[in-house]
Write an enzyme that holds these catalytic residues in place. Structure first.
Site, PDB file in Angstrom:
ATOM      1  N   GLU A  96      -7.034   8.271   7.021  1.00  0.00           N
ATOM      2  CA  GLU A  96      -7.246   9.237   8.358  1.00  0.00           C
ATOM      3  C   GLU A  96      -7.874  10.108   7.498  1.00  0.00           C
ATOM      4  OE1 GLU A  96      -3.807   8.784  10.640  1.00  0.00           O
ATOM      5  OE2 GLU A  96      -3.919   6.455  10.174  1.00  0.00           O
ATOM      6  N   ARG A 109       0.935  -1.226   0.010  1.00  0.00           N
ATOM      7  CA  ARG A 109      -0.153  -0.442   0.122  1.00  0.00           C
ATOM      8  C   ARG A 109       1.107   0.601  -0.318  1.00  0.00           C
ATOM      9  NH1 ARG A 109      -2.159   2.932   5.095  1.00  0.00           N
ATOM     10  NH2 ARG A 109      -3.854   3.918   3.831  1.00  0.00           N
ATOM     11  N   TYR A 168      -3.381   1.995  16.070  1.00  0.00           N
ATOM     12  CA  TYR A 168      -2.185   2.124  17.226  1.00  0.00           C
ATOM     13  C   TYR A 168      -1.737   1.745  18.414  1.00  0.00           C
ATOM     14  CZ  TYR A 168       0.503   2.780  12.866  1.00  0.00           C
ATOM     15  OH  TYR A 168       0.409   3.276  11.212  1.00  0.00           O
ATOM     16  N   HIS A 199      -2.744  10.539   1.295  1.00  0.00           N
ATOM     17  CA  HIS A 199      -2.276  10.758   2.355  1.00  0.00           C
ATOM     18  C   HIS A 199      -1.551  12.571   2.679  1.00  0.00           C
ATOM     19  CE1 HIS A 199      -0.425   7.141   4.908  1.00  0.00           C
ATOM     20  NE2 HIS A 199      -0.187   8.416   5.892  1.00  0.00           N
TER      21      HIS A 199
END
Ligand code: GCO
Length: 468
Positions: free
Chosen positions: A179, A90, A310, A134
């Protein structure tokens, strides 16, 4: 068998061995964190290039100017993934390489890099997984208002189609955004990430326009898809544990979950923003700028939900003095330690929060296949004279979190794969190069790559799993 192996490790290994057939084993990166080559082949500055030049914004004054030189070292990096026996890679596409002004026609020289990357991956038998965004918004679009402005959603959909038209003949899996919470909140509310603004109402508008951009792009990609493709979005989420059963603690956890997870999942899956979050925002005089048709776009069905995990946190609604509201009359929300060991990021290691999260999503948002699109940890690596890092800490993190995924699957969650973060040590945003998340060590002087123990461990797991 090693007699010192403790029973929990044993059962973690058994859990991992029991991961389903066809499970993906892969690794993830993002463009700005590894590519370098910021001003070649027509690329223009993104908000991260600008932010890196703000004094004090990044630890050590680090920048992504050179990073891992992946732009020129790409074939060797792909060979590395191949050597590690991982089946999925990815990566993200840098918007300003493709469309230097954030609008207008494609820049063929910038696109050519990703074209070569995809071909290289396919030649090595590695499945390419594209993330379109991103965090590296073209600076020109930020100058026009950035994500708080509605037009940016349309710009994102246009850009997405430039990439999609060029690569969808060979790429099967597409993630629109990585995100959006980080883009919106770290970028526009807390100022810790580019563009470094601290305007909470603007951050809430950014949330909506990010989701709208996702929806518009998804609709158009699906319409243009040459065959059945997997299109989705990647969210970072966590389990928000209340510190106690006291109402203010339960409320603090509810608010954290609302702003962290449901504000994204509810519109994406159910086509509406969560009523309690709307109320919480209204109490601060903030409205989500929804226009007619937006929620229908945002809830266009997706094929895969990417989850980046995380750590998890515990929340309390009391301050140190036992008060439940601050001087402005707003409810207190604070985190308290769970008293777990921590990574170099100071994040607590909470694998059970991962299981709880995945099971919960599968129950509240059923029918949505998930892939772990990022999971990993930074530790203070100590290389030996050959630059090899025996990262038992990172390896243990992978073990406990893969076992957590397996537990969630055993409890009914539909999870199709696991992509470790990250292939390489890289530019860890505001922390610069000091924090190392790679399974492969990068010596930033020589740019030499050396697989760590954790990489060899993942290689072994992927191999064992393939031979089941
Ligand atoms: C993240 C980002 C990564 C980070 C990683 C470690 O999705 O937060 O995708 O870019 O490097 O999470 O903080």
């Amino acid at each position: 068998m090693n007699t010192t192996t403790v029973p929990t490790t044993l059962s973690e290994q058994q859990l991992i061995a029991g991961l389903p057939a066809g499970f993906r084993w892969g690794v993830a990166t993002s463009a700005y964190q590894i590519e370098g080559a910021i001003d070649v082949d027509g690329r223009t500055p993104s908000i991260w290039d600008t932010f890196c030049r703000v004094p004090g914004a990044i630890d050590n004054g680090d920048t992504g100017d050179i990073a891992c030189e992946h732009y020129t070292r790409m074939p060797a990096d792909v060979a590395l993934i191949k050597d590690l026996g991982l089946d999925t890679y990815r990566f993200s596409v840098s918007w300003t390489r493709i469309q230097p002004h954030g609008t207008g026609p494609v820049n063929p020289a910038g696109l050519a890099f990703y074209d070569r990357l995809v071909d290289e991956l396919l030649a090595q038998g590695i499945d390419p997984w594209v993330t379109l965004y991103h965090w590296d918004l073209p600076q020109e679009l930020e100058d026009a208002g950035g994500w708080p402005v509605r037009d940016t959603a349309y710009r994102f959909a246009d850009y997405s189609m430039l990439v999609f038209d060029a690569l969808s003949d060979r790429v099967d899996t597409w993630t629109t955004l990585n995100e959006p919470w980080c883009s919106a909140m770290l970028g526009y509310a807390y100022g810790a990430h580019a563009p470094g603004r601290q305007e909470f109402p603007a951050a809430v508008s950014a949330v909506h326009h990010l989701l709208l951009g996702h929806g518009l792009a998804t609709e158009r990609m699906r319409e243009a898809a040459p065959r059945k493709l997997d299109i989705g979005i990647t969210l970072n989420a966590a389990t928000a544990y209340p510190a106690s059963d006291a109402e203010p603690d339960l409320e603090a956890a509810r608010r954290a979950d609302g702003m962290g997870a449901r504000l994204y999942l509810d519109p994406l899956v159910h086509g509406r923003y969560p009523a309690d979050v709307i109320d919480d925002l209204a109490a601060q005089g903030i409205e989500i700028p929804v226009q007619e048709g937006d929620l229908a776009s945002i809830s266009t069905p997706i094929d895969v939900l990417g989850i980046n995990y995380y750590f998890s946190q515990k929340f309390t609604g009391f301050d140190e003095n036992g008060r439940t509201t601050d001087d402005d009359g707003l409810p207190i929300s604070r985190t308290l330690p769970l008293n777990k060991p921590r990574t170099a990021m100071d994040w607590e290691i909470v694998p059970e929060g991962f299981t709880d999260l995945l099971v919960r999503i599968s129950k509240d948002y059923p029918g949505l296949p998930m892939v772990v699109t990022e999971n990993g940890s930074a530790f203070q690596d100590v290389p030996d004279e050959n630059d090899y890092v025996a990262d038992a800490d990172r390896t243990a993190y992978f073990t406990s979190h893969l076992a957590a995924v397996a537990r969630a699957i055993n409890e009914g969650a539909d999870i199709r794969g696991y992509l470790a973060w990250s292939l390489l040590d890289n530019f860890e945003w505001a922390y610069g190069y000091d924090k190392r998340f790679g399974i492969v060590r990068v010596d930033y002087e020589s740019q030499a790559r050396t697989p760590k123990q954790s990489a060899l461990y993942l290689k072994e797991l992927a191999e064992q799993h393939r031979n089941l």
